[in-house]
Design an enzyme around this catalytic site. Structure first.
Site, mmCIF file in Angstrom:
data_model
loop_
_atom_site.group_PDB
_atom_site.id
_atom_site.type_symbol
_atom_site.label_atom_id
_atom_site.label_comp_id
_atom_site.label_asym_id
_atom_site.label_seq_id
_atom_site.Cartn_x
_atom_site.Cartn_y
_atom_site.Cartn_z
ATOM 1 N N LYS A 11 -6.692 -4.620 -7.051
ATOM 2 C CA LYS A 11 -6.497 -5.804 -6.200
ATOM 3 C C LYS A 11 -7.665 -5.963 -5.215
ATOM 4 C CE LYS A 11 -1.422 -5.711 -6.559
ATOM 5 N NZ LYS A 11 -0.148 -5.816 -5.804
ATOM 6 N N TYR A 51 1.729 -14.647 -10.781
ATOM 7 C CA TYR A 51 2.906 -14.112 -10.110
ATOM 8 C C TYR A 51 4.075 -15.103 -10.091
ATOM 9 C CZ TYR A 51 0.656 -9.822 -8.370
ATOM 10 O OH TYR A 51 0.066 -8.591 -8.262
ATOM 11 N N ASN A 114 -1.514 -3.251 -1.720
ATOM 12 C CA ASN A 114 -1.161 -1.948 -2.299
ATOM 13 C C ASN A 114 -2.045 -1.550 -3.477
ATOM 14 O OD1 ASN A 114 -0.123 -3.701 -4.149
ATOM 15 N ND2 ASN A 114 1.998 -3.005 -3.994
ATOM 16 N N HIS A 117 -2.050 -3.361 -9.348
ATOM 17 C CA HIS A 117 -0.918 -3.944 -10.076
ATOM 18 C C HIS A 117 -0.695 -3.190 -11.372
ATOM 19 C CE1 HIS A 117 1.652 -6.901 -12.094
ATOM 20 N NE2 HIS A 117 0.883 -6.714 -13.153
ATOM 21 N N GLU A 128 0.847 -10.430 -19.664
ATOM 22 C CA GLU A 128 -0.109 -10.356 -18.548
ATOM 23 C C GLU A 128 -1.523 -10.071 -19.038
ATOM 24 O OE1 GLU A 128 3.112 -8.864 -15.165
ATOM 25 O OE2 GLU A 128 1.460 -7.542 -15.743
HETATM 26 P P1 IDP Z 1 5.023 -4.011 -8.175
HETATM 27 O O1 IDP Z 1 3.609 -4.501 -7.937
HETATM 28 O O2 IDP Z 1 5.182 -2.564 -7.749
HETATM 29 O O3 IDP Z 1 5.516 -4.265 -9.562
HETATM 30 P P2 IDP Z 1 6.711 -6.230 -7.296
HETATM 31 O O4 IDP Z 1 8.069 -6.087 -6.705
HETATM 32 O O5 IDP Z 1 6.583 -6.758 -8.691
HETATM 33 O O6 IDP Z 1 5.974 -4.817 -7.149
HETATM 34 O O7 IDP Z 1 5.891 -7.160 -6.311
HETATM 35 C C1 IDP Z 1 4.636 -7.680 -6.689
HETATM 36 C C2 IDP Z 1 3.678 -7.536 -5.535
HETATM 37 O O8 IDP Z 1 4.109 -8.361 -4.450
HETATM 38 C C3 IDP Z 1 3.572 -6.131 -4.922
HETATM 39 O O9 IDP Z 1 2.700 -5.277 -5.629
HETATM 40 C C4 IDP Z 1 3.053 -6.444 -3.537
HETATM 41 O O10 IDP Z 1 1.645 -6.703 -3.553
HETATM 42 C C5 IDP Z 1 3.784 -7.744 -3.216
HETATM 43 N N1 IDP Z 1 5.011 -7.483 -2.467
HETATM 44 C C6 IDP Z 1 6.174 -6.977 -2.950
HETATM 45 N N2 IDP Z 1 7.106 -6.869 -1.992
HETATM 46 C C7 IDP Z 1 6.515 -7.320 -0.852
HETATM 47 C C8 IDP Z 1 6.967 -7.464 0.503
HETATM 48 O O11 IDP Z 1 8.109 -7.133 0.857
HETATM 49 N N3 IDP Z 1 6.053 -7.982 1.392
HETATM 50 C C9 IDP Z 1 4.790 -8.340 1.032
HETATM 51 N N4 IDP Z 1 4.327 -8.225 -0.238
HETATM 52 C C10 IDP Z 1 5.178 -7.720 -1.162
HETATM 53 MG MG MG Z 2 5.917 -6.061 -10.507
#
Ligand code: IDP
Ligand code: MG
Length: 142
Positions: A11, A51, A114, A117, A128
């Site tokens: 990212k 997304y 984070n 992805h 994807e």
């Molecule tokens: P993942 O990336 O671990 O699969 P997902 O629940 O699919 O997690 O969420 C996609 C992305 O959305 C996350 O990697 C993160 O960057 C963002 N995200 C998820 N939850 C939150 C939140 O509570 N606040 C802000 N960003 C979030």
């Molecule tokens: Mg996800």
């Protein structure tokens, strides 16, 4: 176990922190094979398309603004059990909850920013990957 594909994205925070090499090293050391890779800056609407499954979540605007804030590195990875093994390697979505030694625990600052992805199912790994790479640019196993 079956050979699977997952789409990784390093990212924009990973690129900004000069961690591309560090993260790819860990991915390769864990046994994943790179089948396609590029550096790309997503537009806001491209990030929204990728997304789309999260479009009704409260963090959708923040997420797509972040994902279009700078270049990122999508990578098609292949390995036996790639979906689950890659998610184990990167750790929980929230780095504060990620296991020690995982990529998110080591390098990520927040649940939003984070670092990496990963696809969440075999089906989504294929969908994807195709979002970024038409099949003819995915290098076949030689
Ligand atoms: P993942 O990336 O671990 O699969 P997902 O629940 O699919 O997690 O969420 C996609 C992305 O959305 C996350 O990697 C993160 O960057 C963002 N995200 C998820 N939850 C939150 C939140 O509570 N606040 C802000 N960003 C979030
Ligand atoms: Mg996800």
């Amino acid at each position: 176990m079956a050979l699977e594909r997952t789409l990784a994205i390093l990212k924009p925070d990973c690129v900004r922190k000069n961690l591309i090499g560090e993260v790819i090293k860990r991915i390769q050391d864990a046994g994943f094979t790179i089948r396609a890779m590029k550096l790309v800056r997503l537009s806001k609407s491209e990030a929204e398309g990728f997304y789309a499954v999260h479009k009704d979540r409260p963090f959708f605007g923040e997420l797509t603004t972040f994902m279009s804030s700078g270049p990122c590195v999508p990578i098609v990875l292949e390995k036996e059990n790639a979906i689950a093994d890659y998610r184990t390697l990167i750790g929980a979505t929230n780095p504060a909850e990620a296991a020690d030694g995982t990529i998110r625990k080591l390098f990520a600052d927040s649940v939003g920013e984070n670092i990496a992805h990963g696809s969440d199912s075999v089906e989504n790994g294929l969908i994807e990957s195709a979002y970024f790479f038409p099949e003819h640019v995915v290098v076949a196993n030689s």
